[in-house]
Write an enzyme that holds these catalytic residues in place. Structure first.
Site, PDB file in Angstrom:
ATOM      1  CD  GLU A  23      -3.116  -0.848   2.184  1.00  0.00           C
ATOM      2  OE1 GLU A  23      -3.085   0.170   2.905  1.00  0.00           O
ATOM      3  OE2 GLU A  23      -3.983  -1.723   2.282  1.00  0.00           O
ATOM      4  CD  GLU A  40      -3.660  -5.938   4.042  1.00  0.00           C
ATOM      5  OE1 GLU A  40      -4.425  -5.125   4.598  1.00  0.00           O
ATOM      6  OE2 GLU A  40      -2.435  -5.766   3.946  1.00  0.00           O
TER       7      GLU A  40
HETATM    8  C1  GCB Z   1      -4.253  -2.404   5.573  1.00  0.00           C
HETATM    9  C2  GCB Z   1      -2.817  -2.605   5.854  1.00  0.00           C
HETATM   10  C3  GCB Z   1      -2.573  -3.380   7.126  1.00  0.00           C
HETATM   11  C4  GCB Z   1      -3.523  -2.901   8.216  1.00  0.00           C
HETATM   12  C5  GCB Z   1      -4.942  -3.154   7.764  1.00  0.00           C
HETATM   13  C6  GCB Z   1      -5.967  -2.636   8.799  1.00  0.00           C
HETATM   14  O1  GCB Z   1      -4.645  -2.116   4.483  1.00  0.00           O
HETATM   15  O2  GCB Z   1      -2.119  -3.186   4.787  1.00  0.00           O
HETATM   16  O3  GCB Z   1      -1.239  -3.193   7.516  1.00  0.00           O
HETATM   17  O4  GCB Z   1      -3.277  -3.481   9.453  1.00  0.00           O
HETATM   18  O5  GCB Z   1      -5.173  -2.482   6.557  1.00  0.00           O
HETATM   19  O6  GCB Z   1      -6.439  -3.421   9.610  1.00  0.00           O
HETATM   20  O7  GCB Z   1      -6.250  -1.454   8.783  1.00  0.00           O
END
Ligand code: GCB
Length: 648
Positions: free
Chosen positions: A452, A541
């Site tokens: 990201e 994710e």
């Molecule tokens: C994301 C990130 C990750 C965060 C996650 C969140 O997009 O890549 O590092 O922990 O979201 O839970 O906000």
């Protein structure tokens, strides 16, 4: 990447390219396995420790704390290695400390190691976060930038200067992040004296995990003969029933060398051998390396035993190193990810190196527990979000057939100043170190250069084009990706990746509370990305926070019910698209993990399907059901899974 049809020709080109690239990297970073010619002394245990609380954090250097025993220059406390130091005391100042901390330990070095001039004595730090300086008996031995990869230095000449001295190892570690570190960060001085005391500063970061610090992986002393096997590179392939292991061995310390390279199967039988330092070993009736749940016998490893006999005119040296080798291929088409020419669907997790008390410290019980949980879940893969994990974890992946997307620490690149030349150079160096360390792991099927980043910014195009091109040149045998959360139209790195990895949090960060929009939004997301780039897509994710034990029905945010519903809605959309070009789904996150304090985090990120103590939330059972069903559809389940009672 090659189309399966054109595999033969392209593969040969790749094989030669990878060896050219490996040679460019000058020196190797082989894992220090013991052998008949190599001994290893693990320095894990109690070390002396002091944080430098002086206002400029430089007192340790000004007063040369490395010159004498640390206990003689001020108070010390006990500190285990490996471990993060942050959660080990009751002192909030140490938990949130920014700056230099000092570790020291005296080591008894076997007399034989010291007296034998034909022995190389190497000090190796598995990882220390972030910047390290190392002294031995007060003499500076090396320094290293980067918090997640090993570094080492030969210390024989320092120790041999005065063999009567005990060997005192001092390591200073600084966790300060700057615009050109990976991950980046900034130090902000608060100058309003009505609000902050004199000299007050904070570390700002753009990533969502606690910046744990200290010596995180084992510190080892190991020996090799003076002439030694410095590096081995293997690239594998197969044609019909014959496996092909192209290898290259790099030797240091002698001009005249004789080598014997033997490939040995699991039963101890030699299946191929050679006397050349590079070449091609052909393996009849090859047993391929297969992912977990894709084959009855996943994770099959051969052993490549390299024996070196060398002479420098005066003495002869013998060195032996054994490298585990899995024979497999990886290819990407417009719609598929192929392992051994068969479509592979990633049903897995994102992880963190994170646990109570030890923080990011290496811990075997935790590693074994996590592997057992992943296998219980039916996960066949994970991404090393958001930095390279310990080598021992990749060794476990090789053995168990767990597929890995190996990610660099390029997380939180959000500030335009982090796209400058210094940052780019460091990013390329880190990719060199990462590929050098992990290139021989069968489980590693793809490199991820970042997570990201602000990929819509103008300079991101040149930056990621360069990093991705560099990584492909280092290793033309694996696809390269970066993980994006950007809009498909504005993403400047996507044209250069082989696989699109997209993170999205519908009905969480967008439209919070509105589960009903997931379906339509996810459909649009996939169609847009595929429509523009025609590359396979991994949902890298997705997820929702759930505080374990919190229940509300109808589901509301932060409850176990809501987390379950988010997953079920995502899964419906995945099922529509996975027949076409969606090649994987990785839940965020395997387990709850610690973050910096903030109004969005209730003692850390709670998107784990397991708690931080590795107990399942309701969502874990949803995922387990799904992953085993997917495995049934896409793989060949091993016979023992016919007894599901063992796994429920
Ligand atoms: C994301 C990130 C990750 C965060 C996650 C969140 O997009 O890549 O590092 O922990 O979201 O839970 O906000």
């Amino acid at each position: 990447m090659s189309r399966p049809g054109s595999r033969g020709m392209l593969r040969v080109l790749c094989v030669f390219a990878v060896f050219d690239a490996a040679w460019l990297l000058k020196a190797g970073m082989l894992f220090p396995h013991e052998s008949s010619s190599r001994e290893v002394k693990d320095l894990s245990g109690r070390w002396d420790f002091r944080a430098d609380y002086s206002s400029n954090r430089k007192q340790g250097f000004e007063r040369q704390w490395y010159k004498s025993r640390l206990a003689l220059t001020g108070p010390v406390i006990d500190m285990p290695v490996p471990a993060s130091y942050n959660d080990l005391t009751q002192d909030p100042a140490l938990r949130d400390f920014i700056g230099w901390v000092w570790y020291e330990r005296e080591v008894v070095v076997p007399a034989r190691w010291v007296s034998d001039e034909g022995t190389r004595l190497v000090l190796r730090v598995g990882s220390a976060h972030y910047y390290s300086v190392v002294w031995v008996n007060g003499v500076k031995a090396t320094e290293h930038e980067g918090g997640h990869l090993p570094f080492e230095v030969e210390i024989g000449s320092i120790i041999r200067k005065d063999p009567s001295l005990p060997c005192r190892i001092t390591i200073a570690v600084n966790n300060t992040l700057t615009l050109s570190t990976l991950p980046p960060g900034t130090i902000q001085y608060m100058t309003d004296r009505t609000k902050y005391p004199d000299g007050y500063f904070v570390q700002n970061i753009n990533f969502d995990f606690f910046n744990y610090a200290g010596i995180h992986r084992p510190v080892l002393l190991y020996t090799t003969p003076k002439a030694y096997i410095d590096d081995i590179t293997v690239v594998t392939d197969f044609m019909d029933n014959t496996g092909r292991v192209k290898y290259n061995v790099l030797v240091q310390g002698a001009a005249e060398v004789a080598l014997k390279v033997t490939l040995i199967d699991r039963d101890g039988h030699c299946v191929a051998s050679s006397n050349e330092s590079s070449g091609l070993l052909k393996v009849p009736d090859v047993k391929l390396w297969w992912p977990y749940l894709m084959h009855v016998n996943p994770g099959y490893l051969y052993s490549l035993e390299v024996r070196l006999l060398a002479s420098d005119g005066r003495s002869t040296y013998e060195d032996v190193y054994t490298l585990p080798v899995g024979i497999r291929t990886v290819n990407v088409t417009k719609t598929q990810f192929l392992i051994n020419n068969k479509p592979f669907y990633f049903h897995g997790v994102n992880k963190h190196e994170d646990a109570d008390i030890r923080g990011k410290g290496f811990d075997w019980p935790l590693i074994v527990k996590d592997f057992n949980l992943m296998k219980w879940l039916g996960a066949n893969s994970f991404r090393t979000s958001h930095y390279p994990y310990a080598e021992e974890i990749l060794q476990m992946c090789d053995r168990h057939g767990i597929v890995v997307i190996d990610e660099s620490p390029g997380v939180g690149i959000k500030d335009i100043r982090s796209y400058g030349n210094a940052s780019l150079k460091h990013h390329l160096d880190v990719m060199d170190e990462l590929v050098r360390r992990d290139k021989n792991h069968a489980s590693v099927v793809m490199w991820s250069v970042a997570n990201e980043p602000a990929s819509e910014m103008g300079p991101a195009e040149h930056y990621f084009k360069t990093v991705i091109k560099h990584t492909k040149a280092l290793d033309p045998t694996r696809p390269v990706t970066y993980v994006t959360a950007s809009n498909y139209e504005r993403d400047r790195g996507a044209p250069f990746v082989d696989v699109i990895c997209v993170n999205s949090y519908m009905s969480w960060y967008h439209d919070p509370g509105h589960l009903e929009v997931i379906d339509i939004q996810l459909n649009t997301q996939f169609e847009n990305w595929y429509g523009k780039y025609h590359k396979p897509i991994i949902q890298s994710e997705y997820g929702a926070d759930a505080v374990a034990g919190l229940h509300i029905d109808p589901p509301a945010m932060f409850t176990e019910e809501y987390q379950k519903e988010v997953l079920l809605n995502y899964h419906r959309a995945f099922d529509q698209k996975r027949k076409h070009y969606v090649i994987g789904e990785l839940i965020w996150n395997f387990a709850d993990f610690m973050t910096a304090q903030g109004v969005l985090r209730v003692v850390g990120n709670k998107k784990g399907i397991f708690t931080r103590q590795r107990q399942p939330k309701a969502a874990a059972f949803i995922l387990k059901d799904r992953y085993w069903k997917l495995a049934n559809e896409t793989g060949t389940l091993p016979p023992w899974t016919k007894y599901p009672c063992l796994f429920s």
